[in-house]
Design a protein around this motif. Structure first.
Motif, PDB file in Angstrom:
ATOM      1  N   MET A   1      17.279  39.294  15.804  1.00 59.33           N
ATOM      2  CA  MET A   1      17.314  39.153  17.242  1.00 59.33           C
ATOM      3  C   MET A   1      16.058  39.699  17.892  1.00 59.33           C
ATOM      4  O   MET A   1      15.891  39.563  19.086  1.00 59.33           O
ATOM      5  N   GLY A   2      15.238  40.367  17.125  1.00 58.87           N
ATOM      6  CA  GLY A   2      13.967  40.823  17.657  1.00 58.87           C
ATOM      7  C   GLY A   2      14.044  42.094  18.489  1.00 58.87           C
ATOM      8  O   GLY A   2      13.285  42.239  19.434  1.00 58.87           O
ATOM      9  N   PHE A   3      14.943  43.000  18.147  1.00 55.83           N
ATOM     10  CA  PHE A   3      15.026  44.259  18.873  1.00 55.83           C
ATOM     11  C   PHE A   3      14.104  45.277  18.237  1.00 55.83           C
ATOM     12  O   PHE A   3      14.030  45.393  17.020  1.00 55.83           O
ATOM     13  N   GLY A   4      13.420  46.041  19.069  1.00 59.62           N
ATOM     14  CA  GLY A   4      12.575  47.108  18.558  1.00 59.62           C
ATOM     15  C   GLY A   4      13.421  48.294  18.115  1.00 59.62           C
ATOM     16  O   GLY A   4      14.610  48.403  18.451  1.00 59.62           O
ATOM     17  N   THR A   5      12.812  49.184  17.356  1.00 63.31           N
ATOM     18  CA  THR A   5      13.530  50.348  16.830  1.00 63.31           C
ATOM     19  C   THR A   5      14.080  51.211  17.950  1.00 63.31           C
ATOM     20  O   THR A   5      15.252  51.605  17.923  1.00 63.31           O
ATOM     21  N   GLN A   6      13.265  51.503  18.926  1.00 62.03           N
ATOM     22  CA  GLN A   6      13.700  52.353  20.031  1.00 62.03           C
ATOM     23  C   GLN A   6      14.825  51.679  20.822  1.00 62.03           C
ATOM     24  O   GLN A   6      15.819  52.309  21.172  1.00 62.03           O
ATOM     25  N   GLU A   7      14.665  50.386  21.071  1.00 56.13           N
ATOM     26  CA  GLU A   7      15.669  49.632  21.813  1.00 56.13           C
ATOM     27  C   GLU A   7      16.990  49.576  21.038  1.00 56.13           C
ATOM     28  O   GLU A   7      18.074  49.760  21.607  1.00 56.13           O
ATOM     29  N   ALA A   8      16.915  49.350  19.737  1.00 50.53           N
ATOM     30  CA  ALA A   8      18.119  49.278  18.897  1.00 50.53           C
ATOM     31  C   ALA A   8      18.813  50.637  18.836  1.00 50.53           C
ATOM     32  O   ALA A   8      20.051  50.721  18.947  1.00 50.53           O
ATOM     33  N   SER A   9      18.033  51.700  18.688  1.00 51.31           N
ATOM     34  CA  SER A   9      18.616  53.047  18.642  1.00 51.31           C
ATOM     35  C   SER A   9      19.334  53.373  19.944  1.00 51.31           C
ATOM     36  O   SER A   9      20.439  53.917  19.939  1.00 51.31           O
ATOM     37  N   ARG A  10      18.721  53.019  21.049  1.00 50.21           N
ATOM     38  CA  ARG A  10      19.330  53.277  22.351  1.00 50.21           C
ATOM     39  C   ARG A  10      20.632  52.490  22.496  1.00 50.21           C
ATOM     40  O   ARG A  10      21.649  53.020  22.954  1.00 50.21           O
TER      41      ARG A  10
END
Length: 110
Positions: A1-10
């Protein structure tokens, strides 16, 4: 889905570790961000347009709602803006000015 690490963690933190909920949360947050940027762009464009029509003698910008009302009555935008500037955004006074653009005829003896 193209989520960044920081975005996914949040997203995972906000959703208690549930991956499906986190993905839905991230998509919702992205949609909200896009809508907020679009609204900010629309507000900025509206403000630029108001500045383009100038200020009243007291320094207020032309009222966009009053301008829209005069336009709905059939007056061109530039003429309505000039009337609103001259009358401090008073719609009725602007209508009076637009109805008699060259002033009243002399009332004295001829």
């Amino acid at each position: 889905m193209g989520f960044g690490t920081q975005e996914a963690s949040r997203g995972l933190r906000f959703c208690g570790g549930d991956v499906a909920s986190a993905a839905a949360f991230i998509v919702d947050q992205r949609a909200r961000a896009v809508a907020a940027r679009a609204a900010a762009h629309a507000r900025a464009a509206s403000e630029r347009e108001r500045r383009r029509y100038g200020r009243t003698p007291r320094g207020a910008l032309v009222d966009k709602d009053a301008l829209a009302a005069l336009e709905e009555m059939g007056y061109c935008r530039q003429l309505a803006a000039a009337a609103l500037r001259a009358t401090e955004n008073a719609v009725q006074a602007s209508l009076d000015a637009l109805a008699e653009p060259f002033g009243r005829a002399p009332s004295g003896p001829a």
